[in-house]
Design a protein around this motif. Sequence first.
Motif, PDB file in Angstrom:
ATOM      1  N   LEU A  51       0.836  -1.211   0.000  1.00 28.89           N
ATOM      2  CA  LEU A  51       0.000   0.000   0.000  1.00 28.89           C
ATOM      3  C   LEU A  51       0.862   1.249   0.000  1.00 28.89           C
ATOM      4  N   ILE A  52       1.998   1.178   0.748  1.00 27.31           N
ATOM      5  CA  ILE A  52       2.928   2.330   0.774  1.00 27.31           C
ATOM      6  C   ILE A  52       3.505   2.579  -0.630  1.00 27.31           C
ATOM      7  N   LYS A  53       3.888   1.472  -1.282  1.00 26.93           N
ATOM      8  CA  LYS A  53       4.436   1.611  -2.636  1.00 26.93           C
ATOM      9  C   LYS A  53       3.387   2.199  -3.598  1.00 26.93           C
ATOM     10  N   PHE A  54       2.143   1.714  -3.463  1.00 23.70           N
ATOM     11  CA  PHE A  54       1.080   2.203  -4.346  1.00 23.70           C
ATOM     12  C   PHE A  54       0.823   3.707  -4.133  1.00 23.70           C
ATOM     13  N   SER A  55       0.783   4.130  -2.842  1.00 26.26           N
ATOM     14  CA  SER A  55       0.542   5.554  -2.538  1.00 26.26           C
ATOM     15  C   SER A  55       1.699   6.412  -3.043  1.00 26.26           C
ATOM     16  N   ARG A  56       2.952   5.850  -2.931  1.00 28.78           N
ATOM     17  CA  ARG A  56       4.124   6.590  -3.418  1.00 28.78           C
ATOM     18  C   ARG A  56       4.054   6.785  -4.940  1.00 28.78           C
ATOM     19  N   LEU A  57       3.604   5.734  -5.639  1.00 31.04           N
ATOM     20  CA  LEU A  57       3.483   5.822  -7.095  1.00 31.04           C
ATOM     21  C   LEU A  57       2.407   6.834  -7.487  1.00 31.04           C
ATOM     22  N   LEU A  58       1.296   6.784  -6.764  1.00 30.63           N
ATOM     23  CA  LEU A  58       0.233   7.748  -7.055  1.00 30.63           C
ATOM     24  C   LEU A  58       0.715   9.176  -6.867  1.00 30.63           C
ATOM     25  N   ARG A  59       1.473   9.417  -5.787  1.00 30.26           N
ATOM     26  CA  ARG A  59       1.974  10.757  -5.525  1.00 30.26           C
ATOM     27  C   ARG A  59       2.923  11.218  -6.641  1.00 30.26           C
ATOM     28  N   LEU A  60       3.835  10.311  -7.068  1.00 25.60           N
ATOM     29  CA  LEU A  60       4.775  10.659  -8.138  1.00 25.60           C
ATOM     30  C   LEU A  60       4.053  10.979  -9.455  1.00 25.60           C
ATOM     31  N   ILE A  61       3.031  10.142  -9.751  1.00 30.05           N
ATOM     32  CA  ILE A  61       2.281  10.381 -10.988  1.00 30.05           C
ATOM     33  C   ILE A  61       1.556  11.717 -10.940  1.00 30.05           C
ATOM     34  N   LEU A  62       0.954  12.012  -9.799  1.00 30.18           N
ATOM     35  CA  LEU A  62       0.236  13.278  -9.648  1.00 30.18           C
ATOM     36  C   LEU A  62       1.192  14.473  -9.718  1.00 30.18           C
ATOM     37  N   GLU A  63       2.354  14.348  -9.078  1.00 30.77           N
ATOM     38  CA  GLU A  63       3.333  15.455  -9.090  1.00 30.77           C
ATOM     39  C   GLU A  63       3.879  15.687 -10.507  1.00 30.77           C
ATOM     40  N   ASN A  64       4.253  14.603 -11.172  1.00 27.23           N
ATOM     41  CA  ASN A  64       4.825  14.733 -12.522  1.00 27.23           C
ATOM     42  C   ASN A  64       3.806  15.228 -13.538  1.00 27.23           C
ATOM     43  N   SER A  65       2.542  14.883 -13.322  1.00 29.57           N
ATOM     44  CA  SER A  65       1.513  15.259 -14.291  1.00 29.57           C
ATOM     45  C   SER A  65       1.263  16.760 -14.319  1.00 29.57           C
ATOM     46  N   THR A  66       1.668  17.458 -13.279  1.00 31.38           N
ATOM     47  CA  THR A  66       1.456  18.920 -13.249  1.00 31.38           C
ATOM     48  C   THR A  66       2.567  19.683 -13.945  1.00 31.38           C
ATOM     49  N   GLN A  67       3.627  18.988 -14.403  1.00 32.95           N
ATOM     50  CA  GLN A  67       4.777  19.640 -15.022  1.00 32.95           C
ATOM     51  C   GLN A  67       4.881  19.238 -16.504  1.00 32.95           C
ATOM     52  N   ASN A  68       5.325  20.195 -17.314  1.00 32.11           N
ATOM     53  CA  ASN A  68       5.589  19.873 -18.722  1.00 32.11           C
ATOM     54  C   ASN A  68       6.873  19.061 -18.868  1.00 32.11           C
ATOM     55  N   TYR A  69       7.850  19.378 -18.027  1.00 37.20           N
ATOM     56  CA  TYR A  69       9.124  18.655 -18.029  1.00 37.20           C
ATOM     57  C   TYR A  69       9.500  18.351 -16.585  1.00 37.20           C
ATOM     58  N   VAL A  70      10.020  17.131 -16.339  1.00 35.82           N
ATOM     59  CA  VAL A  70      10.447  16.734 -14.999  1.00 35.82           C
ATOM     60  C   VAL A  70      11.880  16.227 -15.061  1.00 35.82           C
TER      61      VAL A  70
END
Length: 615
Positions: A450-469
């Motif tokens: 569950l920790i890994k899944f929440s970490r992945l969700l957070r990364l996807i959400l953070e990266n999705s707000t940027q044009n370049y990461v």
Amino acid sequence: MSKRFFYVVFILLCLACNDQVKDSSQAKSNLIELQQKSVQNQDSTYYFLKKGVELIKLFPELSDSLRAENNYALGSYFYAKGVMDSAAHYSHKATDFSADSLQYDREIDYFYQSWYVYYSQGKYGDCISIVDKLESLLDDKDYNNQVFVNYLYENTYKANEDFKQAILYNKKQINAYSNIPNTVPSIREAVIFQSEYEYQLKNKKRAYKLLDSLLNIESRLNETTKYNLYNRYGIQTFDEKKFKSSLDFFIKSLSHLKKVPKNRTSADQKARLYYNISEAYFALKKYNKAYTYLDSAFYLNSKNGNETVLRSILQKQLELAVVTDKDPTKLSNSLDSIFNYQKDQYTKKYKEDLVALEKALKKENEILAEKKDIEIKSITRLFTLIIIVSILIILSIFFYRQRMYKVKKQSLQMQQRLLRSQMNPHFTFNTLYTIQNLIKDTPLKAKNYLIKFSRLLRLILENSTQNYVLFKDELKALKEYYALQQVRFPDKFEFYIQLNNLEEDSFIFIPPMLIQPMIENSIEHGFNGINYKGKLVLTLTQKKSFLECKIEDNGRGLQSESSDIKKSTSLELIHDYLKKSTGKGIQITDKDSLNTNETGVIVSFKIPFKLTKND
């Protein structure tokens, strides 16, 4: 839009400048037209030739012949105006375009004019320099121009009273004549001049011997040669104070001159001969006869207008008046003649200057009016052009901003759709279902998952707000995704990342969420139903302006069921995005088509990168 805008601006500029010369071909035609106008419109000669100079400066590739002709015409113009320094400059400049040999006959005129301008100024050294250059251009068999060159040499040295050199070139001229058919009369004329030079060098016997050689064949001489022969005899015998013999020779010379066709004689020749006869009569103290011939000379010269001869005539009239008349009437008349001559010359010059000034003023006003008209048209055209260009710029900015707004909107929509594709319900449901099963059997493992899944969700959400990461953040999200899939499918496949020409912590920025959908396709479709361990390799290679990405698996390949890969919404979005940004979309290759006895799929594409987030 920008290309179209600049194309329209270019067309408008061309239309606005349609009265300008566009190429060397048109420049050539314009220059020839200007030179023709300079001849046809005498009052505007300098104006047209000056325009020609400006055209030559703009198009230095114009032919040497046209440039030489323009300088030659300017030399003629300034010589006619009496501006000798400018005449010499341009006339000499016309000869500078002659190369190693004469290319056309017109070049002879350039050299002659340059020589004549220097000759008129008494600059005999420059005369010799010009003739030297002309001689160097002649062919050994070009006898006609050799005659001409030697004639120029002869007259230059004669004017400089270097009679030895004059004789040398006179003989060279005769030698050149001997190679040209039907030039015997010209050779005989040259012999008369040679006699003159010998006489000036005090070689009187040689001088008379030359004249006698012609006299011995008098019956074969034409009337012009006889006139010159007897005139030369008269001049030389007069110099020796043999006035009776001199008079006889002059009278014979006149009889032959009268037989020469009128189109080949001039009033100046007759006036000079009449003057010579009057001098002979004056020396013999036959003053009435002297008066008669002097009056004839004055009458003829008044038509011709040779100032040198006229001054001599007036001077001789004064001498006759002093010698012959104790009554001052004739003396007074002679003085009046001289005064009237000077008055006429002054009036003539004054009128010529006045007419020239009026013409120049009129032309200047015409040029100023024309220039003003051109300036008004140019300002109007420029103002119109500025308005049009301003409107186009405003429209261009408006359409550009509209386009950028549309692109940003499309980019945002694509990011949202990619986000949805990465967080697709199928993956989310499977993950949560796996966590639910783990909670019953192994709560600790469920917690870590569950920790890994929440970490992945957070990364996807953070990266999705940027044009370049950052590159390392995108790799981190991929690794988290792989870790979750390993929990779902333990020991079903292995995942490897290979980096070429870059490190995991390389400070570069890439668009997010481009690689994960490809990885997911391989896991969900490629490894579905296989009975062996899958292998997934992600290879990233840094090139000059992009990352070359290759994803290779050993799954089932592109079988009918796996056609879902091509229909995947996320892949279509990524394909369109990459094609716009790199010019090349996603390429999918089935290993079966490579005849390698391997199964699986190779997906390759280019990922743009930047060195800063806002680069």
